[in-house]
Design a protein around this motif. Structure first.
Motif, mmCIF file in Angstrom:
data_model
loop_
_atom_site.group_PDB
_atom_site.id
_atom_site.type_symbol
_atom_site.label_atom_id
_atom_site.label_comp_id
_atom_site.label_asym_id
_atom_site.label_seq_id
_atom_site.Cartn_x
_atom_site.Cartn_y
_atom_site.Cartn_z
ATOM 1 N N HIS A 27 0.976 -1.206 -0.049
ATOM 2 C CA HIS A 27 -0.101 -0.024 -0.020
ATOM 3 C C HIS A 27 0.870 1.073 -0.082
ATOM 4 O O HIS A 27 1.877 1.271 0.253
ATOM 5 C CB HIS A 27 -0.896 0.095 1.043
ATOM 6 C CG HIS A 27 -0.248 -0.036 2.738
ATOM 7 N ND1 HIS A 27 0.372 1.073 2.931
ATOM 8 C CD2 HIS A 27 0.236 -1.208 3.370
ATOM 9 C CE1 HIS A 27 1.102 0.634 4.282
ATOM 10 N NE2 HIS A 27 1.136 -0.613 4.321
ATOM 11 N N PRO A 28 0.347 2.355 -0.292
ATOM 12 C CA PRO A 28 1.169 3.703 -0.567
ATOM 13 C C PRO A 28 1.627 4.138 0.955
ATOM 14 O O PRO A 28 2.272 4.936 0.888
ATOM 15 C CB PRO A 28 0.459 4.541 -1.167
ATOM 16 C CG PRO A 28 -0.873 4.043 -0.884
ATOM 17 C CD PRO A 28 -1.068 2.842 -0.660
ATOM 18 N N TRP A 29 0.941 3.884 1.908
ATOM 19 C CA TRP A 29 1.210 4.522 3.315
ATOM 20 C C TRP A 29 2.549 4.218 3.921
ATOM 21 O O TRP A 29 2.846 3.196 3.766
ATOM 22 C CB TRP A 29 -0.053 4.130 4.269
ATOM 23 C CG TRP A 29 -1.258 4.481 3.386
ATOM 24 C CD1 TRP A 29 -2.279 3.433 3.198
ATOM 25 C CD2 TRP A 29 -1.877 5.638 3.164
ATOM 26 N NE1 TRP A 29 -3.544 4.038 2.698
ATOM 27 C CE2 TRP A 29 -3.138 5.449 2.566
ATOM 28 C CE3 TRP A 29 -1.586 7.023 3.218
ATOM 29 C CZ2 TRP A 29 -4.002 6.397 2.026
ATOM 30 C CZ3 TRP A 29 -2.261 7.978 2.778
ATOM 31 C CH2 TRP A 29 -3.484 7.700 1.911
ATOM 32 N N VAL A 30 3.159 4.952 4.830
ATOM 33 C CA VAL A 30 4.119 4.968 5.441
ATOM 34 C C VAL A 30 4.224 3.816 6.438
ATOM 35 O O VAL A 30 5.085 3.208 6.654
ATOM 36 C CB VAL A 30 4.512 6.499 6.159
ATOM 37 C CG1 VAL A 30 5.776 6.087 7.284
ATOM 38 C CG2 VAL A 30 4.562 7.623 5.364
ATOM 39 N N ASP A 31 3.028 3.588 7.205
ATOM 40 C CA ASP A 31 2.710 2.568 7.993
ATOM 41 C C ASP A 31 1.410 2.099 7.905
ATOM 42 O O ASP A 31 0.332 2.573 7.467
ATOM 43 C CB ASP A 31 3.001 3.196 9.389
ATOM 44 C CG ASP A 31 3.289 2.020 10.412
ATOM 45 O OD1 ASP A 31 2.251 1.455 10.980
ATOM 46 O OD2 ASP A 31 4.218 1.783 10.944
ATOM 47 N N VAL A 32 1.274 0.564 8.431
ATOM 48 C CA VAL A 32 0.190 -0.088 8.223
ATOM 49 C C VAL A 32 -1.226 0.581 9.128
ATOM 50 O O VAL A 32 -2.206 0.364 8.831
ATOM 51 C CB VAL A 32 0.328 -1.540 8.584
ATOM 52 C CG1 VAL A 32 0.364 -1.614 10.364
ATOM 53 C CG2 VAL A 32 -0.774 -2.380 8.027
ATOM 54 N N TRP A 33 -0.624 1.600 10.080
ATOM 55 C CA TRP A 33 -1.841 2.020 10.900
ATOM 56 C C TRP A 33 -2.680 2.726 9.978
ATOM 57 O O TRP A 33 -3.878 3.028 10.219
ATOM 58 C CB TRP A 33 -0.954 2.983 11.663
ATOM 59 C CG TRP A 33 -0.532 2.478 13.080
ATOM 60 C CD1 TRP A 33 0.061 1.422 13.133
ATOM 61 C CD2 TRP A 33 -0.134 3.129 14.333
ATOM 62 N NE1 TRP A 33 0.561 0.916 14.482
ATOM 63 C CE2 TRP A 33 0.717 2.185 15.237
ATOM 64 C CE3 TRP A 33 -0.202 4.409 14.853
ATOM 65 C CZ2 TRP A 33 1.020 2.586 16.370
ATOM 66 C CZ3 TRP A 33 0.227 4.510 15.945
ATOM 67 C CH2 TRP A 33 0.780 3.615 16.770
ATOM 68 N N GLN A 34 -2.096 3.697 9.078
ATOM 69 C CA GLN A 34 -2.818 4.340 8.004
ATOM 70 C C GLN A 34 -3.620 3.718 7.082
ATOM 71 O O GLN A 34 -4.544 4.409 6.568
ATOM 72 C CB GLN A 34 -1.884 5.314 7.198
ATOM 73 C CG GLN A 34 -0.903 6.416 8.024
ATOM 74 C CD GLN A 34 0.126 6.926 6.886
ATOM 75 O OE1 GLN A 34 0.866 6.140 6.842
ATOM 76 N NE2 GLN A 34 -0.253 8.093 6.843
ATOM 77 N N THR A 35 -3.891 2.311 6.976
ATOM 78 C CA THR A 35 -4.625 1.560 6.255
ATOM 79 C C THR A 35 -6.031 1.515 7.183
ATOM 80 O O THR A 35 -7.163 1.183 6.458
ATOM 81 C CB THR A 35 -4.340 0.070 6.060
ATOM 82 O OG1 THR A 35 -4.143 -0.461 7.076
ATOM 83 C CG2 THR A 35 -2.860 0.303 5.223
ATOM 84 N N VAL A 36 -6.150 1.796 8.310
ATOM 85 C CA VAL A 36 -7.308 1.806 9.199
ATOM 86 C C VAL A 36 -7.817 3.315 8.843
ATOM 87 O O VAL A 36 -7.225 4.321 8.968
ATOM 88 C CB VAL A 36 -6.948 1.843 10.709
ATOM 89 C CG1 VAL A 36 -8.219 1.928 11.445
ATOM 90 C CG2 VAL A 36 -6.348 0.294 11.215
ATOM 91 N N TRP B 45 -1.642 1.054 19.388
ATOM 92 C CA TRP B 45 -1.888 0.162 18.317
ATOM 93 C C TRP B 45 -3.215 -0.496 18.840
ATOM 94 O O TRP B 45 -4.218 -1.043 18.160
ATOM 95 C CB TRP B 45 -0.878 -0.686 18.004
ATOM 96 C CG TRP B 45 -1.141 -2.119 17.045
ATOM 97 C CD1 TRP B 45 -0.809 -3.023 17.310
ATOM 98 C CD2 TRP B 45 -1.597 -1.830 15.852
ATOM 99 N NE1 TRP B 45 -1.370 -3.801 16.388
ATOM 100 C CE2 TRP B 45 -2.027 -3.168 15.410
ATOM 101 C CE3 TRP B 45 -2.417 -0.687 14.772
ATOM 102 C CZ2 TRP B 45 -2.702 -3.187 14.025
ATOM 103 C CZ3 TRP B 45 -2.681 -0.971 13.794
ATOM 104 C CH2 TRP B 45 -2.880 -2.252 13.556
ATOM 105 N N ALA B 46 -3.208 -1.131 20.063
ATOM 106 C CA ALA B 46 -4.230 -2.004 20.524
ATOM 107 C C ALA B 46 -5.578 -1.145 20.405
ATOM 108 O O ALA B 46 -6.503 -1.802 20.075
ATOM 109 C CB ALA B 46 -3.900 -2.441 22.114
ATOM 110 N N ARG B 47 -5.615 0.040 20.663
ATOM 111 C CA ARG B 47 -6.721 0.639 20.586
ATOM 112 C C ARG B 47 -7.157 0.930 19.241
ATOM 113 O O ARG B 47 -8.326 0.851 18.977
ATOM 114 C CB ARG B 47 -6.415 2.177 21.156
ATOM 115 C CG ARG B 47 -7.535 3.280 21.363
ATOM 116 C CD ARG B 47 -6.991 4.517 22.092
ATOM 117 N NE ARG B 47 -7.904 5.372 21.930
ATOM 118 C CZ ARG B 47 -7.940 6.835 22.836
ATOM 119 N NH1 ARG B 47 -6.945 7.093 23.145
ATOM 120 N NH2 ARG B 47 -8.978 7.583 22.513
ATOM 121 N N ILE B 48 -6.240 1.375 18.269
ATOM 122 C CA ILE B 48 -6.519 1.379 16.823
ATOM 123 C C ILE B 48 -7.136 0.118 16.406
ATOM 124 O O ILE B 48 -8.189 0.115 15.826
ATOM 125 C CB ILE B 48 -5.425 1.730 16.176
ATOM 126 C CG1 ILE B 48 -4.938 3.217 16.309
ATOM 127 C CG2 ILE B 48 -5.529 1.801 14.764
ATOM 128 C CD1 ILE B 48 -3.317 3.651 15.940
#
Length: 252
Positions: free
Chosen positions: A167-176, A217-220
């Motif tokens: 994916h294009p995002w810096v981190d997988v967090w941003q896929t949420v 991350w657990a919260r996300i």
């Protein structure tokens, strides 16, 4: 009631072919009576009947990824093919949304713990037509370090045995989807700033320790319920990788 007994309903049970109701008075004493007529509530005569059985909740017909759920499927031996992801957070997100599908297909997801050694790891894995390798990486955009590593990894194995997507995002967090966290968009982080810490600081969340990062991350992840909570840029890539590793030399 003709007995004069006054009490609260404690339980209802079946005994000797009859339904009994157990009443407890204000002194804690209990007594059982046959259900039916002869009871009074708030000065009005009533007929007590057995409670209706509660229907078991219907099993969901779809998995979190949107696939048709397969119930009571026998355990499948893990395939030789694998899907690799960069780190723990990627693995946990894939498991939460696609875990049911992966177990049905017998696909194991493994962590790379960073993509810097990806070409060497591919050589060590020794992919083949019956031992395919799918890799999911962050920030896979033209000219990035990740795109160069992806090209090297594909060239390190026989043609058609390795597929690297991302994916294009810096981190997988941003896929949420940020809306799941009450945001209009993920915060911008200045270059040179550690991304996760910068994001959490901008959101007003604790960010000073690794424990802070883990709790964030657990919260996300807790806000992710189904594929609908993820960016389409990730959804399609994971589905492609699953398809890739579940097809080999005439076998699915």
């Amino acid at each position: 009631m003709t007995s004069g007994w006054v009490g609260a309903v404690v339980r209802v049970e079946k005994s000797g072919g009859q339904h009994l109701v157990e009443l407890e008075d204000r002194h804690g004493r209990t007594r059982s009576f046959t259900l039916g007529g002869g009871f009074w509530i708030d000065g009005q005569p009533v007929v007590l009947v057995p409670p209706r059985p509660t229907a078991a909740p219907a099993a969901p017909s779809r998995t979190a990824s949107g696939s048709r759920a397969v119930r009571a499927a026998p355990a499948r031996v893990a395939r030789a093919s694998r899907i690799w992801v960069e780190g723990r957070h990627d693995a946990e997100l894939v498991e939460k949304v696609w875990g049911d599908d992966l177990r049905v297909e017998g696909v194991v997801v493994e962590r790379l713990d960073g993509a810097d050694h990806l070409p060497d790891a591919v050589r060590a894995f020794a992919p083949s037509p019956d031992r395919r390798l799918g890799v999911l990486v962050d920030h896979l955009v033209p000219g990035s370090k990740e795109s160069r590593l992806a090209d090297q990894a594909v060239r390190a194995a026989p043609a058609g045995t390795v597929l690297v997507l991302g994916h294009p995002w810096v981190d997988v967090w941003q896929t949420v989807r940020p809306q799941r966290l009450g945001l209009d968009a993920w915060p911008d982080v200045p270059r040179g700033t550690e991304w996760k810490s910068g994001v959490l600081r901008a959101m007003g969340w604790p960010c000073d320790t690794q424990a802070d990062i883990a709790r964030a991350w657990a919260r996300i992840l807790g806000q992710v319920r189904t594929y609908a909570d993820l960016d389409p840029a990730l959804l399609g890539r994971v589905e492609e990788l699953i398809d890739f590793v579940t097809v080999s030399s005439g076998m699915r």
